[in-house]
Scaffold this motif. Structure first.
Motif, PDB file in Angstrom:
ATOM      1  N   LEU A   1       0.799  -1.242   0.108  1.00  0.00           N
ATOM      2  CA  LEU A   1      -0.004   0.157   0.007  1.00  0.00           C
ATOM      3  C   LEU A   1       0.830   1.258  -0.019  1.00  0.00           C
ATOM      4  N   GLU A   2       1.802   1.298   0.790  1.00  0.00           N
ATOM      5  CA  GLU A   2       2.845   2.298   0.901  1.00  0.00           C
ATOM      6  C   GLU A   2       3.401   2.571  -0.487  1.00  0.00           C
ATOM      7  N   ALA A   3       3.748   1.509  -1.131  1.00  0.00           N
ATOM      8  CA  ALA A   3       4.642   1.704  -2.308  1.00  0.00           C
ATOM      9  C   ALA A   3       3.784   2.142  -3.498  1.00  0.00           C
ATOM     10  N   MET A   4       2.326   1.773  -3.468  1.00  0.00           N
ATOM     11  CA  MET A   4       1.489   2.052  -4.357  1.00  0.00           C
ATOM     12  C   MET A   4       1.348   3.631  -4.256  1.00  0.00           C
ATOM     13  N   VAL A   5       0.961   4.155  -3.096  1.00  0.00           N
ATOM     14  CA  VAL A   5       0.929   5.496  -2.657  1.00  0.00           C
ATOM     15  C   VAL A   5       2.189   6.294  -3.177  1.00  0.00           C
ATOM     16  N   GLU A   6       3.355   5.729  -3.021  1.00  0.00           N
ATOM     17  CA  GLU A   6       4.746   6.639  -3.243  1.00  0.00           C
ATOM     18  C   GLU A   6       4.582   6.726  -4.807  1.00  0.00           C
ATOM     19  N   LYS A   7       4.472   5.884  -5.320  1.00  0.00           N
ATOM     20  CA  LYS A   7       4.619   5.909  -6.823  1.00  0.00           C
ATOM     21  C   LYS A   7       3.348   6.302  -7.745  1.00  0.00           C
ATOM     22  N   GLY A   8       2.395   6.512  -6.974  1.00  0.00           N
ATOM     23  CA  GLY A   8       1.100   6.915  -7.730  1.00  0.00           C
ATOM     24  C   GLY A   8       0.534   6.047  -8.543  1.00  0.00           C
ATOM     25  N   CYS A   9       0.664   4.482  -8.117  1.00  0.00           N
ATOM     26  CA  CYS A   9       0.097   3.583  -9.018  1.00  0.00           C
ATOM     27  C   CYS A   9      -1.069   3.415  -8.568  1.00  0.00           C
ATOM     28  N   THR A  10      -2.057   3.008  -9.739  1.00  0.00           N
ATOM     29  CA  THR A  10      -3.494   2.409  -9.351  1.00  0.00           C
ATOM     30  C   THR A  10      -3.581   0.916  -9.958  1.00  0.00           C
ATOM     31  N   LYS A  11      -2.322   0.238 -10.061  1.00  0.00           N
ATOM     32  CA  LYS A  11      -2.413  -1.050 -10.558  1.00  0.00           C
ATOM     33  C   LYS A  11      -1.444  -1.993  -9.680  1.00  0.00           C
ATOM     34  N   VAL A  12      -2.042  -3.154  -9.470  1.00  0.00           N
ATOM     35  CA  VAL A  12      -0.910  -4.263  -8.650  1.00  0.00           C
ATOM     36  C   VAL A  12      -1.027  -5.456  -9.349  1.00  0.00           C
ATOM     37  N   LEU A  13       0.398  -5.920  -9.537  1.00  0.00           N
ATOM     38  CA  LEU A  13       0.475  -7.394  -9.976  1.00  0.00           C
ATOM     39  C   LEU A  13       1.067  -8.152  -8.591  1.00  0.00           C
ATOM     40  N   ASN A  14      -0.046  -8.856  -8.221  1.00  0.00           N
ATOM     41  CA  ASN A  14       0.237  -9.709  -6.967  1.00  0.00           C
ATOM     42  C   ASN A  14       0.430 -11.209  -7.070  1.00  0.00           C
ATOM     43  N   ASP A  15       1.629 -11.460  -7.193  1.00  0.00           N
ATOM     44  CA  ASP A  15       2.166 -12.737  -7.764  1.00  0.00           C
ATOM     45  C   ASP A  15       2.586 -13.766  -6.466  1.00  0.00           C
ATOM     46  N   ASN A  16       1.843 -14.862  -6.410  1.00  0.00           N
ATOM     47  CA  ASN A  16       1.669 -15.795  -5.269  1.00  0.00           C
ATOM     48  C   ASN A  16       2.191 -17.001  -6.050  1.00  0.00           C
ATOM     49  N   THR A  17       2.750 -16.998  -7.418  1.00  0.00           N
ATOM     50  CA  THR A  17       3.236 -18.250  -7.771  1.00  0.00           C
ATOM     51  C   THR A  17       4.304 -18.901  -6.881  1.00  0.00           C
TER      52      THR A  17
END
Length: 138
Positions: A44-60
Protein backbone atom coordinates in the motif's frame (compact mmCIF):
# COMPACT_ATOMS: atom_id res chain seq x y z
CA UNK A 1 9.96 -5.37 -17.81
CA UNK A 2 11.95 -2.66 -16.06
CA UNK A 3 12.20 -3.07 -12.31
CA UNK A 4 12.90 -0.72 -9.47
CA UNK A 5 13.06 -2.71 -6.24
CA UNK A 6 11.19 -0.89 -3.49
CA UNK A 7 11.37 -3.52 -0.74
CA UNK A 8 12.94 -6.95 -0.37
CA UNK A 9 12.83 -9.53 2.42
CA UNK A 10 12.70 -13.31 2.68
CA UNK A 11 8.91 -13.39 2.26
CA UNK A 12 8.28 -10.62 -0.30
CA UNK A 13 9.89 -8.45 -2.94
CA UNK A 14 8.08 -5.32 -4.10
CA UNK A 15 9.08 -3.66 -7.37
CA UNK A 16 7.82 -0.84 -9.53
CA UNK A 17 7.38 -1.95 -13.15
CA UNK A 18 7.51 1.13 -15.33
CA UNK A 19 6.31 -0.59 -18.52
CA UNK A 20 3.03 -1.59 -16.86
CA UNK A 21 3.00 1.30 -14.38
CA UNK A 22 2.25 -1.12 -11.56
CA UNK A 23 3.55 -2.39 -8.27
CA UNK A 24 4.73 -5.99 -8.59
CA UNK A 25 4.46 -8.03 -5.39
CA UNK A 26 6.40 -11.31 -5.50
CA UNK A 27 5.40 -13.29 -2.39
CA UNK A 28 7.78 -16.08 -1.39
CA UNK A 29 7.37 -19.22 0.73
CA UNK A 30 5.08 -19.81 3.68
CA UNK A 31 3.02 -16.83 4.82
CA UNK A 32 1.23 -16.06 8.08
CA UNK A 33 -0.88 -13.24 9.47
CA UNK A 34 2.17 -11.14 10.37
CA UNK A 35 3.96 -11.45 7.01
CA UNK A 36 0.73 -10.82 5.10
CA UNK A 37 -0.09 -7.73 7.16
CA UNK A 38 3.46 -6.34 6.97
CA UNK A 39 3.73 -7.06 3.25
CA UNK A 40 0.33 -5.65 2.39
CA UNK A 41 1.06 -2.45 4.33
CA UNK A 42 4.35 -2.07 2.44
CA UNK A 43 2.53 -2.72 -0.84
CA UNK A 44 0.00 0.00 0.00
CA UNK A 45 2.80 2.43 0.87
CA UNK A 46 4.62 1.64 -2.39
CA UNK A 47 1.43 2.17 -4.39
CA UNK A 48 0.89 5.58 -2.82
CA UNK A 49 4.57 6.56 -3.14
CA UNK A 50 4.62 5.73 -6.86
CA UNK A 51 1.11 6.98 -7.57
CA UNK A 52 0.15 3.58 -9.01
CA UNK A 53 -3.41 2.40 -9.47
CA UNK A 54 -2.43 -1.14 -10.56
CA UNK A 55 -0.97 -4.10 -8.69
CA UNK A 56 0.42 -7.40 -9.96
CA UNK A 57 0.16 -9.64 -6.89
CA UNK A 58 2.13 -12.80 -7.68
CA UNK A 59 1.61 -15.81 -5.40
CA UNK A 60 3.42 -18.23 -7.75
CA UNK A 61 6.09 -18.94 -5.12
CA UNK A 62 3.76 -19.04 -2.10
CA UNK A 63 3.52 -22.34 -0.26
CA UNK A 64 0.83 -23.59 2.08
CA UNK A 65 -2.16 -22.03 3.72
CA UNK A 66 -2.37 -18.45 4.99
CA UNK A 67 -6.09 -18.30 5.72
CA UNK A 68 -5.45 -16.70 9.13
CA UNK A 69 -4.96 -13.45 7.18
CA UNK A 70 -7.86 -13.88 4.73
CA UNK A 71 -10.44 -11.89 6.67
CA UNK A 72 -7.99 -9.06 7.38
CA UNK A 73 -7.09 -8.83 3.66
CA UNK A 74 -10.73 -8.77 2.56
CA UNK A 75 -12.29 -6.64 5.28
CA UNK A 76 -9.48 -4.26 6.29
CA UNK A 77 -6.82 -4.02 3.60
CA UNK A 78 -8.75 -4.12 0.32
CA UNK A 79 -11.02 -1.18 1.29
CA UNK A 80 -7.96 0.89 2.27
CA UNK A 81 -6.03 0.04 -0.90
CA UNK A 82 -9.10 1.02 -2.95
CA UNK A 83 -9.36 4.28 -1.03
CA UNK A 84 -5.69 4.92 -1.89
CA UNK A 85 -6.54 4.66 -5.60
CA UNK A 86 -6.20 1.00 -6.60
CA UNK A 87 -8.21 0.31 -9.76
CA UNK A 88 -6.73 -2.95 -11.08
CA UNK A 89 -5.46 -5.87 -9.02
CA UNK A 90 -4.12 -8.85 -10.97
CA UNK A 91 -3.73 -11.76 -8.56
CA UNK A 92 -1.70 -14.77 -9.74
CA UNK A 93 -2.63 -17.98 -7.95
CA UNK A 94 -0.06 -20.16 -6.25
CA UNK A 95 0.28 -23.72 -7.54
CA UNK A 96 -0.38 -24.76 -3.90
CA UNK A 97 -4.02 -25.79 -3.46
CA UNK A 98 -3.96 -24.52 0.13
CA UNK A 99 -2.72 -21.09 -0.91
CA UNK A 100 -5.41 -20.95 -3.61
CA UNK A 101 -8.03 -21.64 -0.94
CA UNK A 102 -6.64 -18.75 1.12
CA UNK A 103 -6.85 -16.42 -1.90
CA UNK A 104 -10.43 -17.46 -2.56
CA UNK A 105 -11.30 -16.99 1.12
CA UNK A 106 -9.85 -13.45 1.05
CA UNK A 107 -12.03 -12.58 -1.92
CA UNK A 108 -15.14 -13.93 -0.18
CA UNK A 109 -14.46 -11.41 2.60
CA UNK A 110 -14.07 -8.59 0.05
CA UNK A 111 -17.27 -6.57 -0.48
CA UNK A 112 -16.21 -5.09 -3.81
CA UNK A 113 -14.23 -7.28 -6.21
CA UNK A 114 -14.47 -4.80 -9.10
CA UNK A 115 -11.10 -4.56 -10.84
CA UNK A 116 -9.74 -7.71 -9.20
CA UNK A 117 -8.89 -10.56 -11.57
CA UNK A 118 -7.41 -13.96 -10.72
CA UNK A 119 -4.92 -15.68 -13.06
CA UNK A 120 -3.10 -18.99 -13.17
CA UNK A 121 -0.05 -17.54 -14.96
CA UNK A 122 1.90 -14.33 -14.48
CA UNK A 123 1.98 -13.75 -18.27
CA UNK A 124 -1.83 -13.69 -18.35
CA UNK A 125 -1.91 -11.14 -15.53
CA UNK A 126 0.67 -8.96 -17.29
CA UNK A 127 -1.33 -9.11 -20.54
CA UNK A 128 -4.48 -8.06 -18.70
CA UNK A 129 -2.69 -5.12 -17.06
CA UNK A 130 -1.09 -4.15 -20.40
CA UNK A 131 -4.57 -4.16 -21.97
CA UNK A 132 -5.84 -1.87 -19.22
CA UNK A 133 -2.87 0.44 -19.82
CA UNK A 134 -3.51 0.48 -23.56
CA UNK A 135 -7.19 1.37 -23.04
CA UNK A 136 -6.31 4.23 -20.70
CA UNK A 137 -3.83 5.69 -23.21
CA UNK A 138 -6.29 5.61 -26.15
Amino acid sequence: MSDQILFSDTYLTLSYHKSLDCIYADWIGFQNLQTIQDGCERLLEAMVEKGCTKVLNDNTRVEGIWSSAAEWVGVDWFPRVRQAGMKCFAWVYSPSAFSRLSTDKSLRFTNDVTGIQIFDQRAEAEAWLAGILEKSVN
